[in-house]
Design an enzyme around this catalytic site. Structure first.
Site, PDB file in Angstrom:
ATOM      1  N   PRO A  10       1.261  -1.292  -0.198  1.00  0.00           N
ATOM      2  CA  PRO A  10      -0.055  -0.158   0.065  1.00  0.00           C
ATOM      3  C   PRO A  10       0.881   0.925   0.224  1.00  0.00           C
ATOM      4  CG  PRO A  10      -0.042  -1.658   1.771  1.00  0.00           C
ATOM      5  CD  PRO A  10       0.471  -1.860   1.214  1.00  0.00           C
ATOM      6  N   ASN A  11       0.254   2.273  -1.364  1.00  0.00           N
ATOM      7  CA  ASN A  11       0.742   3.393  -1.190  1.00  0.00           C
ATOM      8  C   ASN A  11       2.702   3.639  -1.620  1.00  0.00           C
ATOM      9  OD1 ASN A  11      -0.649   5.204   1.115  1.00  0.00           O
ATOM     10  ND2 ASN A  11       0.054   3.461   2.249  1.00  0.00           N
ATOM     11  N   ARG A  18       4.470  11.384  -2.553  1.00  0.00           N
ATOM     12  CA  ARG A  18       3.806  10.347  -1.649  1.00  0.00           C
ATOM     13  C   ARG A  18       5.852  10.693  -0.699  1.00  0.00           C
ATOM     14  NH1 ARG A  18       4.915   4.261   1.392  1.00  0.00           N
ATOM     15  NH2 ARG A  18       3.838   4.882   2.890  1.00  0.00           N
ATOM     16  N   TYR A  23      11.448   9.019  -0.136  1.00  0.00           N
ATOM     17  CA  TYR A  23      11.002   8.482  -0.410  1.00  0.00           C
ATOM     18  C   TYR A  23      11.631   8.242  -2.419  1.00  0.00           C
ATOM     19  CZ  TYR A  23       8.358   5.838   2.737  1.00  0.00           C
ATOM     20  OH  TYR A  23       7.923   4.811   4.374  1.00  0.00           O
ATOM     21  N   ASN A  74       7.673  -5.159  -1.178  1.00  0.00           N
ATOM     22  CA  ASN A  74       7.600  -4.579  -0.861  1.00  0.00           C
ATOM     23  C   ASN A  74       6.363  -4.551   0.047  1.00  0.00           C
ATOM     24  OD1 ASN A  74       7.809  -1.897   0.904  1.00  0.00           O
ATOM     25  ND2 ASN A  74       9.291  -0.951  -0.565  1.00  0.00           N
ATOM     26  N   ALA A  77       3.506  -0.961   5.016  1.00  0.00           N
ATOM     27  CA  ALA A  77       3.292  -1.080   5.773  1.00  0.00           C
ATOM     28  C   ALA A  77       2.732  -2.018   6.829  1.00  0.00           C
ATOM     29  CB  ALA A  77       1.694  -0.172   6.335  1.00  0.00           C
ATOM     30  N   GLU A  97      13.175  -9.340   0.734  1.00  0.00           N
ATOM     31  CA  GLU A  97      12.155  -8.094   1.567  1.00  0.00           C
ATOM     32  C   GLU A  97      12.756  -6.952   0.988  1.00  0.00           C
ATOM     33  OE1 GLU A  97      11.202  -8.880   5.463  1.00  0.00           O
ATOM     34  OE2 GLU A  97      10.639  -6.786   5.718  1.00  0.00           O
ATOM     35  N   HIS A  99      13.038  -2.632   1.252  1.00  0.00           N
ATOM     36  CA  HIS A  99      12.438  -1.447   1.996  1.00  0.00           C
ATOM     37  C   HIS A  99      13.456  -0.340   1.136  1.00  0.00           C
ATOM     38  CE1 HIS A  99       9.525  -3.517   4.703  1.00  0.00           C
ATOM     39  NE2 HIS A  99      10.500  -3.857   5.326  1.00  0.00           N
ATOM     40  N   ARG A 106      14.256   4.537  11.365  1.00  0.00           N
ATOM     41  CA  ARG A 106      12.706   6.052  12.051  1.00  0.00           C
ATOM     42  C   ARG A 106      11.687   5.374  12.996  1.00  0.00           C
ATOM     43  NH1 ARG A 106       9.756   5.148   5.601  1.00  0.00           N
ATOM     44  NH2 ARG A 106       8.297   6.834   7.163  1.00  0.00           N
TER      45      ARG A 106
HETATM   46  C1  DQA Z   1       8.724   0.809   3.521  1.00  0.00           C
HETATM   47  C2  DQA Z   1       8.317   1.165   4.758  1.00  0.00           C
HETATM   48  C3  DQA Z   1       7.266   1.241   5.224  1.00  0.00           C
HETATM   49  O1  DQA Z   1       7.184   1.381   6.984  1.00  0.00           O
HETATM   50  C4  DQA Z   1       6.129   1.678   4.994  1.00  0.00           C
HETATM   51  O2  DQA Z   1       5.352   1.467   6.031  1.00  0.00           O
HETATM   52  C5  DQA Z   1       6.260   2.176   3.671  1.00  0.00           C
HETATM   53  C6  DQA Z   1       7.115   2.128   3.156  1.00  0.00           C
HETATM   54  C7  DQA Z   1      10.167   1.309   2.726  1.00  0.00           C
HETATM   55  O3  DQA Z   1       9.784   1.238   1.485  1.00  0.00           O
HETATM   56  O4  DQA Z   1      10.558   1.872   2.684  1.00  0.00           O
HETATM   57  O5  DQA Z   1       5.252   1.651   2.834  1.00  0.00           O
HETATM   58  O6  DQA Z   1       8.713  -0.235   3.079  1.00  0.00           O
END
Ligand code: DQA
Length: 142
Positions: A10-11, A18, A23, A74, A77, A97, A99, A106
């Protein structure tokens, strides 16, 4: 040819808009195009997807489990709380995985991943380059 699904939670469809200080300014469309090109260069068949819907992600992970595709994930959340995503990841033999941000530098709640126990490796904090590194690893080991 090794098939790789690059799955984004998500997002992440809002990359570029964003929180660019975290990011970056590259859009999701640009990332997708870039990674498909990277895959071609590495001799991988790469498909990049994004969803804001947990059930859809679970179904994509089932697809990888059944087809034998490797996954670069990825979970966004969902990383931090989704047992449904963790259970689906546990069924896929090869998951990396990724990120974009350094989740350990963070907020406290981002430091824990319910997904990590079921993956081959984790890349965090190297920006979008983390996806390229994951693909390079899969190309080198497949
Ligand atoms: C994320 C880190 C997560 O904590 C966050 O909720 C994201 C992006 C990252 O790529 O740094 O949406 O996975």
């Amino acid at each position: 040819m090794t098939r790789v699904l690059v799955l984004n939670g998500p997002n992440l469809g809002r990359l570029g808009k964003r929180e660019p200080h975290i990011y970056g300014s590259v859009t999701y469309a640009e990332l997708k195009e870039h990674l498909e090109g990277t895959g071609e260069g590495l001799g991988l068949s790469v498909e990049v997807r994004q969803t804001d819907f947990e059930g859809e992600m679970v179904q994509w992970l089932h697809e990888a489990a059944d087809s034998g595709a490797a996954v670069v994930l990825n979970p966004a959340a969902w990383t931090h709380y989704s047992v449904a995503i963790a259970d689906a990841v546990a069924q896929v033999p090869t998951v990396i995985e990724v990120h974009i941000s350094n989740v350990h530098a963070r907020e406290e709640f981002r430091r824990h991943s319910v997904v990590s126990p079921y993956v081959k490796g984790v890349i965090a904090g190297l920006g979008l380059g983390g996806y390229d590194l994951a693909l390079a690893h899969l190309a080198a080991t497949s």
